[in-house]
Design an enzyme around this catalytic site. Structure first.
Site, PDB file in Angstrom:
ATOM      1  N   SER A 121       0.845  -1.228   0.094  1.00 14.35           N
ATOM      2  CA  SER A 121       0.016   0.069  -0.026  1.00 14.35           C
ATOM      3  C   SER A 121       0.890   1.172  -0.067  1.00 14.35           C
ATOM      4  CB  SER A 121      -0.826   0.012   1.078  1.00 14.35           C
ATOM      5  OG  SER A 121      -1.788   1.076   1.274  1.00 14.35           O
ATOM      6  N   LYS A 147      -0.984  -1.040  -4.564  1.00 15.04           N
ATOM      7  CA  LYS A 147      -2.247  -0.113  -3.964  1.00 15.04           C
ATOM      8  C   LYS A 147      -1.901   1.292  -3.855  1.00 15.04           C
ATOM      9  CE  LYS A 147      -4.293  -0.430  -0.046  1.00 15.04           C
ATOM     10  NZ  LYS A 147      -5.288  -0.935   1.045  1.00 15.04           N
ATOM     11  N   LYS A 149      -3.182   4.872  -2.498  1.00 15.67           N
ATOM     12  CA  LYS A 149      -4.009   5.852  -1.618  1.00 15.67           C
ATOM     13  C   LYS A 149      -4.475   6.865  -2.717  1.00 15.67           C
ATOM     14  CE  LYS A 149      -4.029   3.233   2.404  1.00 15.67           C
ATOM     15  NZ  LYS A 149      -5.504   2.725   2.869  1.00 15.67           N
ATOM     16  N   ASP A 175      -7.359   2.699  -3.431  1.00 19.86           N
ATOM     17  CA  ASP A 175      -8.058   2.951  -2.090  1.00 19.86           C
ATOM     18  C   ASP A 175      -8.348   4.416  -1.643  1.00 19.86           C
ATOM     19  OD1 ASP A 175      -9.148   2.394   0.619  1.00 19.86           O
ATOM     20  OD2 ASP A 175      -7.179   1.556   1.471  1.00 19.86           O
ATOM     21  N   GLU A 200     -11.036   0.514  -3.705  1.00 21.41           N
ATOM     22  CA  GLU A 200     -11.597   0.063  -2.607  1.00 21.41           C
ATOM     23  C   GLU A 200     -12.296   1.322  -1.515  1.00 21.41           C
ATOM     24  OE1 GLU A 200      -9.205  -1.528   1.469  1.00 21.41           O
ATOM     25  OE2 GLU A 200      -8.136  -1.257  -0.372  1.00 21.41           O
ATOM     26  N   ASP A 225     -14.195  -2.175   2.488  1.00 23.05           N
ATOM     27  CA  ASP A 225     -13.338  -2.534   3.706  1.00 23.05           C
ATOM     28  C   ASP A 225     -14.021  -2.063   4.801  1.00 23.05           C
ATOM     29  OD1 ASP A 225     -11.297  -2.294   5.543  1.00 23.05           O
ATOM     30  OD2 ASP A 225      -9.971  -0.861   4.375  1.00 23.05           O
ATOM     31  N   LYS A 249     -10.057  -7.571   6.835  1.00 25.98           N
ATOM     32  CA  LYS A 249      -9.157  -7.170   7.937  1.00 25.98           C
ATOM     33  C   LYS A 249      -9.503  -7.742   9.430  1.00 25.98           C
ATOM     34  CE  LYS A 249      -7.418  -2.798   5.822  1.00 25.98           C
ATOM     35  NZ  LYS A 249      -7.673  -1.461   6.258  1.00 25.98           N
ATOM     36  N   GLY A 277      -4.177  -5.063   5.709  1.00 24.63           N
ATOM     37  CA  GLY A 277      -3.324  -4.725   6.876  1.00 24.63           C
ATOM     38  C   GLY A 277      -3.652  -3.553   7.505  1.00 24.63           C
TER      39      GLY A 277
END
Length: 354
Positions: A121, A147, A149, A175, A200, A225, A249, A277
């Protein structure tokens, strides 16, 4: 524990992890659980000091004598919420139980693999060139999925830059951490051009209906998520068409037993899952890697190597090999804290006898 680099998301920037560990000692063994709550209630309503308080005042007193892992959830069910605190306690009890019987976390959960593919991430950066340098470094380390953000103002252009620089073969996803609303659908639809694995949690965590509407307006698969806090939430999201992928998660949903239930539910409904995570130490990472080895986890998770976050982990570090992490095979979590390191980073300890 200081992070090797600041980690910025749409809800804030982390430079260190205030880690809460739960250690359960029984006549036969001891076990460890890690609470994934952040220092402030930004990702969810839970925060680390509050988790410690609720464990002390409400969760531990609710446990029966000679408690087993399956007893924890039933005993704590009357206490509303606080899933991260509950997960830490249940994991520690389960770890002690498995260490006493000599069974590994992976075997207990039903793992189908001895190693798992790893993604990474990448937080929001100050500039696109800085982002490209970071992604290049992670790809050089061998991570098999990236991934990014995103947030309003940092979405289409960074994604385009990464896709153009590294090509269509890189597994790429984004995400949003609930940073958008349905009115942003035209903007989010522009991400369809980049052949992403998924987007996400684009919308609010408590709005499954709006996610279902967004799913009809964009081609990129939606992954939930923060919206998924239980198997019941997952079932509702699947029924509504709110997502086609779920990020599991364990800390967010109350523990690894509930994580397995969600895995089984999604697998039965043809919904892909992967393991997210929360910047865990090696203790939490060991459990996540074991979970990610279950057969329904068909997408690489955020189970990165230890050095992605910490210069020195509290356990022996998890090292990336050919883009994968080995699943611990020893009893319980299969890893233990290094006493000298744990002593160095411990700021407070409290023992409670049941």
């Amino acid at each position: 524990m200081p992070l090797v680099a600041p980690f910025r998301t749409s809800f804030g920037t982390e430079t260190a992890r205030d880690v809460l560990l739960v250690r359960v000692v029984t006549p036969d063994a001891e076990g460890w659980g890690e609470c994934v709550a952040m220092s402030e209630p930004l990702y969810s309503s839970e925060y680390v000091d509050g988790a410690a308080e609720v464990i002390r005042r409400f969760l531990l007193p609710a446990l029966p004598k000679n408690v087993g892992a399956y007893d924890v959830g039933r005993a704590l069910e009357p206490i509303k919420g606080h899933r991260m605190a509950k997960a830490a306690l249940e994991t520690a009890v389960l770890d002690a139980q498995l260490r006493a019987s000599g069974e590994s976390f992976a075997h207990f959960l039903g793992a189908a693999r001895t190693r798992v593919p790893c993604g990474v991430s990448v937080g929001i950066m100050d500039s696109v060139p800085q982002l490209l340098d970071a992604v290049a470094g992670y790809l050089d380390e061998g991570y098999v999925r990236i991934k990014l953000k995103i947030e309003p103002g940092w979405d289409v252009e960074p994604v385009r830059a990464v896709r153009e620089r590294f090509g269509d073969d890189v597994l790429l996803q984004v995400d949003a951490n609930a940073a958008y609303s349905l009115t942003d659908a035209p903007r989010l639809a522009k991400l369809d051009a980049f052949d992403l694995l998924l987007i996400e949690q684009p919308l609010a965590n408590d709005d499954l209906v709006q996610h279902a509407k967004l799913a009809q307006r964009i081609r990129t698969p939606i992954c939930l998520d923060e919206s998924i806090e239980s198997a019941e939430h997952a079932a509702a999201a699947i029924a509504l068409g709110s997502c086609s992928i779920v990020n599991i998660k364990p800390g967010r949903i109350g523990g690894y037993l509930e994580a397995r239930r969600i895995h089984d539910l999604c697998r039965a409904n043809g919904v892909a899952v992967w393991c997210g995570g929360m910047l865990e130490t090696g203790l939490g990472r060991a459990a996540n890697v074991a979970l990610a080895a279950l057969p329904g986890f068909t997408l690489p998770g955020d189970t990165s190597g230890s050095r992605r976050y910490f210069a020195t982990d509290v356990t022996e570090p998890f090292e990336l090999v050919d883009g994968h992490l080995e699943v611990p095979a020893g009893p319980g979590l299969g890893v233990e804290p290094i006493p000298a390191v744990l002593d160095e980073v411990t700021t407070a300890t409290e023992w409670i006898t049941l």
